[in-house]
Design an enzyme around this catalytic site. Structure first.
Site, short mmCIF file in Angstrom:
data_model
loop_
_atom_site.label_atom_id
_atom_site.label_comp_id
_atom_site.label_asym_id
_atom_site.label_seq_id
_atom_site.Cartn_x
_atom_site.Cartn_y
_atom_site.Cartn_z
N ASP A 381 0.81 -1.23 0.00
CA ASP A 381 0.00 0.00 0.00
C ASP A 381 0.84 1.27 0.00
O ASP A 381 0.37 2.33 0.39
CB ASP A 381 -0.93 0.01 1.22
N LYS A 384 -0.43 4.69 -1.24
CA LYS A 384 -1.33 5.57 -0.48
C LYS A 384 -0.67 6.90 -0.11
O LYS A 384 -1.35 7.86 0.26
CB LYS A 384 -1.79 4.86 0.80
N HIS A 436 -5.44 -5.73 -5.76
CA HIS A 436 -6.89 -5.48 -5.69
C HIS A 436 -7.65 -6.11 -6.86
O HIS A 436 -8.86 -5.86 -7.02
CB HIS A 436 -7.18 -3.98 -5.63
#
Length: 520
Positions: A381, A384, A436
């Site tokens: 991640d 982000k 994802h």
């Protein structure tokens, strides 16, 4: 064919001790194999009688009797370690002995055995022709069959055989050492490193020139730090891992030796029951290896050459571990900072990394990839960092436009990581970009499905969702683990790869242990 036995010298002999299978002299532990190949039984009896007390370098003789070329060839196959063959030229055929020579040298390619050709018909087999045309080591007339002549011949042959065996074994050992050197730097753990020492050290055992060693090496060894803390032990030292070296009764005082090492300018020290070595490079990384062995059984020069290579390999291993640890520390610090910024705990990345390694172990992932995957997974991640705080920290449900923005973190993460060709970052880039995606093709950013989604991203999809469900977030409470398992199973074949999901959920006990260890 029989031959007239020459008169014996003025000796009285007791022939009762002879039998078909002769025994070595009782007090001698080792023996040289001697093949007597002759079709005359009396020649066998006399030869063995003359040599019954023969000793060479505290080793006796073991006689193997053959009476034809075919029988001799069969016994050469059974006893390729025979030292000398006393070979008659004429047995069942006029050139039987010559056929045996060709078999030994050309078919078996045995250059070590010493061949003494013996004949009772020198006119048929002239010495000059045989020495020139055949690879033999001596030529004797049967009229020369005396104790003095036999002793002289055997001493010369066995000295030659001994020296050739030393050369051959040193050559083989050095060839093996070259092979070993190429493998040393591939060791992935200290226990792997220590185990390999015992495998390779057995090659350099001293043994008699004609018999391979039949005793196994006991694997007793350990690796400890400069502070005396035992990192790894095998054999009887296994129970001392994490203890201090001075707690081992037989090794008390070993630290005194360590203080003397810099003065000796050696990195291999022989102790009472073994040897100690270390890498002489960076002292702050120095670890010591103790190997328990019987020093008398080994070729000291070859052992030291091997150990010096291991010392270099140990230093290489330590430097590599330091580099990996530095990478790991930087990566975990960076990702923990990002997670805290997005209102998630640092324990999230720790749990993810442990879960990824757990799943890798139970799937067809090479062991060499486990730790790379564990480290690279925490960067999933990192994208982000490019998402506005107003969206990232929003406590309520995201709007369509906001969700479209947050989806871009996969592409941002890929751009950040994709420029580095280090294996950790290559894996991390794929995981960041594809984690994802959904197994049924309804995920993002590309809508891939099934095994078109990279394996490590499919693994991360399971682990990331699982940890999100069991953890408290700014927008939700934690969900009980049994309910999470039901939710995850309901998405098998939809969101998640069913095979990977099954493997992960089957490890419930290990999963709970991780959750308890890394509590938010």
């Amino acid at each position: 064919m029989t031959h007239k036995i020459p008169p014996l010298e003025d000796h009285k002999f007791d022939l009762d001790f002879l039998s078909k299978d002769s025994k070595p002299i009782a007090h001698l532990k080792k023996t040289y194999k001697i093949i007597i190949a002759d079709d005359d039984e009396d020649i066998h009896t006399l030869t063995e009688l003359l040599l019954k007390d023969f000793v060479f370098e505290d080793e006796g003789l073991f006689f193997i009797h053959t009476y034809s070329a075919d029988e001799t060839i069969r016994n050469m196959d059974r006893h390729p370690d025979a030292a000398v063959i006393l070979l008659d030229v004429v047995m069942e055929e006029m050139d039987s002995g010559l056929k045996v020579i060709d078999y030994i040298r050309k078919v078996q390619k045995n250059r070590l055995i010493r061949i003494v050709l013996r004949t009772g018909q020198p006119g048929y087999a002239p010495e000059e022709n045989l020495i020139r045309d055949y690879d033999i080591n001596d030529y004797k007339l049967k009229t020369e069959l005396t104790k003095q002549k036999m002793y002289t011949t055997l001493y010369a042959c066995l000295r030659s055989y001994r020296d050739l065996m030393h050369i051959e074994r040193n050559k083989s050992s050095l060839e093996e050492l070259v092979k070993i050197s190429g493998d040393l730097f591939k060791k992935k753990s200290l226990i792997d490193f220590l185990e390999s020492i015992f495998i390779q050290i057995s090659i350099f055992q001293k043994y008699t020139l004609h018999l391979m060693p039949n005793s196994k090496i006991e694997k007793n060894g350990l690796i400890f730090t400069a502070n005396g803390i035992i990192l790894i032990g095998i054999g009887k030292f296994k129970i001392y891992e994490t203890h201090l070296i001075d707690e081992i009764k037989g090794l008390i005082g070993i630290e005194d030796v360590l203080h003397e090492l810099p003065e000796t300018n050696k990195n291999v020290i022989y102790l009472k029951k073994g040897l100690l070595f270390y890498n002489k490079g960076i002292s702050s990384l120095r670890d010591y290896v103790y190997i328990e062995l019987d020093k008398e059984r080994y070729d000291k020069a070859l052992i030291e050459l091997l150990i010096n290579n291991y010392a270099l390999a140990l230093e290489n291993y330590q430097l590599n571990e330091l580099l990996v640890k530095s990478h790991e520390d930087v990566i975990f610090t960076l990702t923990e900072t990002i997670e805290r910024h997005s209102n998630e705990t640092s324990n999230h990345v720790k749990r993810v990394s442990v879960f990824m390694k757990l799943l890798a172990k139970h799937y067809d992932v090479p062991e060499s990839e486990w730790d790379l995957l564990r480290i690279s997974s925490v960067l999933h991640d990192i994208g982000k960092i490019g998402i506005p705080d107003s969206i990232l920290k929003k406590p309520g449900k995201l709007s369509y436009q906001e969700f479209e923005i947050i989806k871009t973190h996969t592409e941002i993460g890929y751009r950040i990581l994709g420029t580095n060709n280090h294996p950790i970052f290559e894996k991390a880039a794929d995981i960041a970009y594809y984690h994802h995606e959904k197994f049924d093709g309804t995920g993002y950013p590309l809508g891939l499905s099934g095994t078109n989604i990279p394996l490590y991203a499919r693994m991360m999809a399971i682990i990331d969702v699982f940890d999100a469900l069991v953890s408290k977030r700014c927008y939700k409470e934690a969900i009980p683990i049994d309910e999470v398992f039901k939710i995850m199973r309901s998405e098998s074949g939809k969101h998640f790869d069913p095979i990977l999901l099954g493997l992960f959920l089957n490890e419930k006990e290990a999963i709970i242990k991780v959750l308890e260890e890394y509590v938010d």
